[in-house]
Design an enzyme around this catalytic site. Structure first.
Site, short mmCIF file in Angstrom:
data_model
loop_
_atom_site.label_atom_id
_atom_site.label_comp_id
_atom_site.label_asym_id
_atom_site.label_seq_id
_atom_site.Cartn_x
_atom_site.Cartn_y
_atom_site.Cartn_z
N GLU A 55 0.82 -1.21 0.00
CA GLU A 55 0.00 0.00 0.00
C GLU A 55 0.85 1.25 0.00
O GLU A 55 0.57 2.21 -0.71
CB GLU A 55 -0.91 0.05 1.23
CG GLU A 55 -1.85 -1.11 1.38
CD GLU A 55 -1.30 -2.20 2.29
OE1 GLU A 55 -0.14 -2.65 2.09
OE2 GLU A 55 -2.02 -2.62 3.20
N CYS A 83 -2.80 -2.64 7.46
CA CYS A 83 -2.36 -2.60 8.85
C CYS A 83 -2.53 -1.16 9.38
O CYS A 83 -2.87 -0.25 8.61
CB CYS A 83 -0.89 -3.04 8.94
SG CYS A 83 0.26 -1.82 8.27
N CYS A 86 -0.47 1.47 7.33
CA CYS A 86 -1.02 1.74 6.00
C CYS A 86 -2.38 2.44 6.09
O CYS A 86 -2.66 3.34 5.30
CB CYS A 86 -1.14 0.44 5.21
SG CYS A 86 0.48 -0.28 4.82
#
Length: 149
Positions: A55, A83, A86
């Site tokens: 990402e 996560c 990100c």
């Protein structure tokens, strides 16, 4: 373009990571016209960089392509639920829409473990769609980790 077709593009990026012995996560960013403006796959091992998630690389690429720090009218498509790091980048970049494949029961920050992207205390909340082609993304991850054991 339908969400499954968009996820196919992210899955192709994830396969690149898999082939390089990286955790197979791939991402693409599309502009409001559906044109790919950023791509990325995990490169944590290759770059010895804990922040080199798919990402992050795709977002950075999209911002460079568009010449803007904001991706308000863009869609990020990623094979695994982002996560916290990100998800924070998604909020900071003001990404308009996030589409992800597999849910992440250990680090998912778009609703599974926590929900950074829906936090009303933050300055932006993208639309989020999870579970798109989840079985394909999970299968790729499962195969990768099975190979490590």
């Amino acid at each position: 373009m339908e969400l499954a077709s968009l996820m196919d593009m992210a899955l192709r990026e994830a396969i690149k990571a898999y082939e390089k012995k990286e955790i197979p996560v791939g991402a693409v960013v599309l502009d409001s016209n559906g044109r790919v403006v950023g791509r990325g796959h995990n490169q944590v091992e290759a770059l010895s960089d804990a922040t080199a998630h798919a990402e992050m690389i795709a977002l950075t690429s999209a911002m460079a392509t568009l010449g803007s720090k904001y991706l308000t009218d863009c869609t990020l498509v990623v094979t695994l639920e982002p996560c916290p790091m990100c998800a924070g980048a998604i909020v900071n970049a003001k990404v308009g829409r996030v589409v992800f494949g597999a849910y992440d029961p250990k680090m998912g920050a778009c609703g599974t473990v926590m929900n950074v992207t829906a936090n009303r205390a933050l300055n932006h909340q993208p639309d989020v769609y999870g579970g798109i082609q989840e079985h394909k993304a999970q299968s790729l991850l499962r195969d990768f980790f099975r190979g490590l054991r």
